[in-house]
Design a protein around this motif. Structure first.
Motif, PDB file in Angstrom:
ATOM      1  N   UNK A 282     -17.077  26.363  10.430  1.00 27.03           N
ATOM      2  CA  UNK A 282     -16.571  27.600   9.836  1.00 27.03           C
ATOM      3  C   UNK A 282     -15.088  27.417   9.530  1.00 27.03           C
ATOM      4  N   UNK A 283     -14.721  27.573   8.258  1.00 25.89           N
ATOM      5  CA  UNK A 283     -13.336  27.378   7.856  1.00 25.89           C
ATOM      6  C   UNK A 283     -12.471  28.584   8.158  1.00 25.89           C
TER       7      UNK A 283
ATOM      8  N   UNK B  77     -18.937  25.032  -3.829  1.00 23.10           N
ATOM      9  CA  UNK B  77     -18.062  24.756  -2.702  1.00 23.10           C
ATOM     10  C   UNK B  77     -18.709  25.154  -1.375  1.00 23.10           C
ATOM     11  N   UNK B  78     -19.864  25.875  -1.454  1.00 21.47           N
ATOM     12  CA  UNK B  78     -20.632  26.117  -0.238  1.00 21.47           C
ATOM     13  C   UNK B  78     -21.596  24.966  -0.010  1.00 21.47           C
TER      14      UNK B  78
ATOM     15  N   UNK C 145     -11.667  30.620   3.239  1.00 19.79           N
ATOM     16  CA  UNK C 145     -12.686  29.956   4.046  1.00 19.79           C
ATOM     17  C   UNK C 145     -12.592  28.448   4.023  1.00 19.79           C
ATOM     18  N   UNK C 146     -11.470  27.900   3.542  1.00 17.38           N
ATOM     19  CA  UNK C 146     -11.292  26.442   3.457  1.00 17.38           C
ATOM     20  C   UNK C 146     -11.239  25.833   4.857  1.00 17.38           C
TER      21      UNK C 146
ATOM     22  N   UNK D  29     -15.706  23.698   1.027  1.00 21.60           N
ATOM     23  CA  UNK D  29     -14.312  23.514   0.669  1.00 21.60           C
ATOM     24  C   UNK D  29     -13.551  23.071   1.900  1.00 21.60           C
ATOM     25  N   UNK D  30     -12.972  21.904   1.830  1.00 20.72           N
ATOM     26  CA  UNK D  30     -12.267  21.354   2.987  1.00 20.72           C
ATOM     27  C   UNK D  30     -11.099  20.529   2.502  1.00 20.72           C
TER      28      UNK D  30
END
Length: 449
Positions: free
Chosen positions: A175-176, A150-151, A181-182, A155-156
């Motif tokens: 940057x989430x 997911x990096x 950190x999504x 993850x979005x």
């Protein structure tokens, strides 16, 4: 590791939605899994408690069937499982090697049939050459942490991915601020490109801006590349084009939408899907597929027309299926296309909703610059229709053969190109299918019969 698609042999571990000690009910999302087709939620179907996670987020190429977690019955003390290891769970098998493994798994010919093209026969002619045992070497390591999947593919949320695609924002640099950190839609809207460009050193020592960016191919992109390369190499394509008048069809569409009272809104593509289904019923050879199984070769002719509709998504092309398009009405087709298209772009399709199908349609008519194009067959299907944009064409008025006398009117036309697999559909049969399609499109009331 569950098999979330028929072709899945290994998967990458995404974000765990539960932590050790959490109770799980049927239908709860346990973990996100990146398959060869998409990133999917693994919904657990039993009651229990998550006692131990054996494969952390970011683990990649975990073979199907390998242990990834320990589940216990509700009420069981999970403390003794803190020191539980992968070896305690029976160990793991190595993931299939990329290259020959996937080809053998998707080969239409079973192994060990004696054929020169069977997967296990390929490569047998060459015996391994003896080689001396290499000296053991200590592997070099950067000391960095394993980069989670997911990096690598951040993850979005689906809306964030769609907006990033629309605005050309490099999502890997965002940057989430969401949970874990999504990346959210708001993050994309607030993103400002950094002022420090990546630099490279020229032979003279001067720093110069990089002239390219290497973007890692996702699992889905690799699958698309493999499948379409296989299709073009193994299926002898031929193409048949025709210009279709859609003036009557557009008038019928306008009349039906005007009387719908908001219940539905039919598109030109909805009519074309129905027209393809009608043509496939009249020329069933186009609704067939080439099959090699148990040492026999058959042409499978399907009794229903399940139309795969090509949909562009932020992560690649998907082909959700309108089931039984030959036996349902235009309103049902329109509703199905809208629902499937939205969930395809949001990454929420189930495998059975995009795997299978008997015929495919790919429409680029929304792009006014695309007059016509050819499409690659979606195996194991034998045909696909490529649709260009609508154009105004001057034609002689009905009953007037001599256009030079001013007897001209404007006609709305599209150019369609069908790609056929010559193993299944002969040229004359492909021409017959195009003729049936032209007939029903130019006389759209036949769709109601």
């Amino acid at each position: 590791m569950p098999a979330l698609s028929p072709t899945m042999q290994a998967g990458n571990i995404g974000a765990w939605q539960k932590k050790p000690g959490d109770t799980i009910a049927p239908g709860d999302v346990l973990v996100e899994i990146e398959t060869d087709k998409a990133q999917m939620d693994f919904e657990f179907q039993e009651e229990g408690v998550l006692a131990k996670i054996l494969k952390e987020s970011g683990e990649k190429d975990v073979a199907v069937g390998n242990p990834i977690a320990v589940m216990v019955e509700e009420g069981t003390d999970v403390a003794p499982f803190e020191s539980f290891t992968l070896d305690d769970a029976g160990g793991e098998k190595a993931p299939p090697k990329s290259g020959g493994g996937e080809e053998a798994a998707e080969s239409s010919e079973p192994p060990d049939t004696g054929s020169e093209t069977s997967p296990s026969t390929l490569g047998k002619d060459k015996s391994p050459e003896p080689s001396s045992t290499p000296e053991p070497q200590e592997s070099e390591s950067t000391g960095g942490r394993l980069q989670p999947s997911l990096d690598r593919e951040p993850s979005a949320s689906p809306s964030a991915k769609a907006l990033a695609l629309e605005r050309g924002v490099p999502i890997g640099q965002v940057k989430g601020t969401g949970p874990g950190g999504r990346i959210t839609k708001a993050d994309i809207e607030k993103f400002k490109p950094g002022s420090a460009p990546t630099t490279a050193t020229t032979p003279g020592g001067a720093a110069a801006a990089a002239t390219y960016e290497d973007i890692p191919a996702s699992s889905m992109r690799k699958t698309i590349a493999s499948r379409l390369t296989q299709s073009f190499n193994q299926n002898p394509h031929y193409f048949v084009s025709s210009s279709l008048s859609v003036s009557k069809l557009l008038k019928l569409r306008a009349a039906l939408n005007a009387s719908a009272e908001g219940k539905y809104k039919l598109s030109l593509n909805d009519f074309l899907i129905k027209a393809c289904a009608v043509a496939c019923r009249k020329v069933p050879a186009a609704n067939s597929s080439w099959r090699e199984m148990d040492g026999q070769v058959v042409v499978r002719q399907h009794n229903t027309v399940d139309v795969s509709v090509a949909v562009a998504t932020p992560v690649g092309l998907m082909t959700p299926i309108v089931k039984s398009a030959d036996s349902i009405g235009l309103e049902a087709i329109s509703a199905s296309v809208k629902d499937l298209g939205k969930r395809a772009r949001d990454g929420k399709l189930k495998p059975e909703e995009y795997q299978g199908g008997t015929f495919t349609i790919s429409n680029m008519g929304m792009n006014a610059a695309v007059e016509r194009f050819t499409a690659v067959i979606n195996p194991p299907q034998a045909a696909i229709l490529a649709v260009g944009t609508t154009k105004k064409v001057a034609v002689p008025k009905a009953g007037e053969d001599d256009a030079s006398e001013g007897g001209v009117e404007w006609d709305d036309q599209i150019v369609v190109t069908a790609s056929f697999d010559h193993k299944v559909v002969d040229g004359a049969v492909g021409g017959e299918w195009i003729r049936e399609l032209k007939k029903v499109v130019e006389n759209p009331l036949e769709m109601m019969l």
